[in-house]
Design a protein around this motif. Structure first.
Motif, short mmCIF file in Angstrom:
data_model
loop_
_atom_site.label_atom_id
_atom_site.label_comp_id
_atom_site.label_asym_id
_atom_site.label_seq_id
_atom_site.Cartn_x
_atom_site.Cartn_y
_atom_site.Cartn_z
N LEU A 138 0.83 -1.20 0.00
CA LEU A 138 0.00 0.00 0.00
C LEU A 138 0.87 1.26 0.00
CD1 LEU A 138 -2.77 -1.06 2.55
CD2 LEU A 138 -2.96 -0.94 0.05
N GLU A 139 1.95 1.21 0.74
CA GLU A 139 2.87 2.35 0.79
C GLU A 139 3.45 2.62 -0.61
OE1 GLU A 139 6.24 3.92 3.87
OE2 GLU A 139 6.38 1.85 3.22
N GLU A 140 3.76 1.58 -1.34
CA GLU A 140 4.27 1.73 -2.69
C GLU A 140 3.21 2.32 -3.61
OE1 GLU A 140 6.67 1.89 -5.90
OE2 GLU A 140 7.26 1.45 -3.83
N GLN A 141 1.96 1.90 -3.46
CA GLN A 141 0.87 2.47 -4.24
C GLN A 141 0.73 3.97 -3.95
OE1 GLN A 141 -2.92 0.40 -4.02
NE2 GLN A 141 -1.87 -1.55 -3.74
N SER A 142 0.83 4.33 -2.68
CA SER A 142 0.72 5.73 -2.29
C SER A 142 1.84 6.55 -2.93
CB SER A 142 0.77 5.85 -0.76
OG SER A 142 0.71 7.19 -0.36
N ALA A 143 3.06 6.01 -2.93
CA ALA A 143 4.20 6.73 -3.51
C ALA A 143 3.98 6.97 -5.01
CB ALA A 143 5.48 5.94 -3.28
N ARG A 144 3.41 6.00 -5.69
CA ARG A 144 3.15 6.17 -7.12
C ARG A 144 2.09 7.24 -7.37
NH1 ARG A 144 3.51 0.39 -7.24
NH2 ARG A 144 1.24 0.24 -7.37
N ARG A 145 1.10 7.30 -6.50
CA ARG A 145 0.07 8.33 -6.64
C ARG A 145 0.65 9.72 -6.43
NH1 ARG A 145 -5.21 6.50 -6.65
NH2 ARG A 145 -5.45 4.26 -6.28
N LEU A 146 1.58 9.82 -5.49
CA LEU A 146 2.18 11.12 -5.21
C LEU A 146 2.97 11.63 -6.39
CD1 LEU A 146 2.85 13.41 -3.22
CD2 LEU A 146 4.81 12.03 -2.47
N GLU A 147 3.60 10.74 -7.14
CA GLU A 147 4.43 11.16 -8.27
C GLU A 147 3.64 11.99 -9.27
OE1 GLU A 147 6.23 7.74 -9.98
OE2 GLU A 147 7.59 7.39 -8.28
N SER A 148 2.35 11.73 -9.40
CA SER A 148 1.53 12.48 -10.37
C SER A 148 1.32 13.92 -9.93
CB SER A 148 0.18 11.79 -10.56
OG SER A 148 -0.59 11.82 -9.37
N VAL A 149 1.57 14.21 -8.67
CA VAL A 149 1.38 15.56 -8.12
C VAL A 149 2.64 16.40 -8.31
CG1 VAL A 149 0.88 16.87 -6.01
CG2 VAL A 149 -0.29 14.69 -6.44
N LEU A 150 3.79 15.74 -8.42
CA LEU A 150 5.06 16.44 -8.50
C LEU A 150 5.42 16.80 -9.93
CD1 LEU A 150 7.12 14.14 -6.09
CD2 LEU A 150 5.92 16.26 -5.50
#
Length: 220
Positions: free
Chosen positions: A98-110
């Motif tokens: 789940l933490e890895e999924q969250s990190a991937r979602r954050l990348e779209s914001v940066l």
């Protein structure tokens, strides 16, 4: 978990999840891991508002992947929110995934420039960014892990943190569960110590004046 005084926020309540992520993200702008990580943006001229947007996006990304498992909680009056998982309620999922999924979602914001500096910075900080350490201690046992918790800055000193925190500890005591969390300052270590947590390990990383305190609370 259904806990007295707390509301479990469903995945489909996007507006409420947005509101809570904005509040907790504001708290985490002051949190030492995030403050240290986001220093990498200074050379890009990022101001406080941009750093705040990123911390809020981090919390919202976590909520996005954990709320389907009932892991996002808020006080009835919205004065505080916590992201806490009970291992057995994750079903076939795991926090590392789940933490890895969250990190991937954050990348779209940066932006591309932000990713270029923040990704290597996070990798360098990885030795003191471990959120999976409870797995080695717990074995096959069930447990609670505090991903994040925060109180509305305008409500600090009102007792909101105790109202937010204590229901989880009461549940853990009732069910014979250990609780795990990590923090980065002496002040927070002292606060959690007041609630029965003990520091079992300290993690560091070369080049960073930052210490991750891994803390455990046994049931009473």
């Amino acid at each position: 978990m259904q806990l007295p005084g707390l509301v479990t926020v469903p995945h489909d309540q996007a507006a409420l999840l947005d509101e809570l992520a904005a509040m907790v993200g504001t708290c985490f702008l002051e949190e030492m891991w995030y403050a240290t990580w986001l220093e990498a943006l200074d050379d890009l001229g990022a101001d406080r508002s941009r750093k705040l947007a990123i911390t809020q996006a981090v919390i919202r990304a976590d909520y996005e992947v954990t709320s389907p498992y009932g892991c996002v909680y808020t006080l009835d009056d919205r004065a505080g929110a916590a992201n806490v998982y009970l291992r057995s309620e994750l079903g076939g999922a795991s926090w590392p995934a789940l933490e890895e999924q969250s990190a991937r979602r954050l990348e779209s914001v940066l932006t591309a420039d932000e990713q270029e500096v923040l990704v290597p910075r996070a990798e360098a900080m990885e030795p003191l960014s471990d959120t999976n350490w409870p797995l080695a201690l717990a074995g096959d046992d069930d447990y609670l892990y505090f991903i994040s918790a925060g109180v509305d800055p305008a409500r600090r000193g009102s007792g909101a943190f105790g109202r937010l925190f204590k229901p989880f500890l009461a549940y853990a005591d009732e069910h014979g569960l250990r609780c795990y969390l990590d923090c980065y300052t002496d002040r927070l270590e002292g606060i959690y110590g007041h609630y029965g947590f003990e520091t079992v390990e300290r993690k560091t990383a070369p080049g960073f004046d930052l210490v991750e305190r891994c803390m455990v609370r046994s049931p009473r």
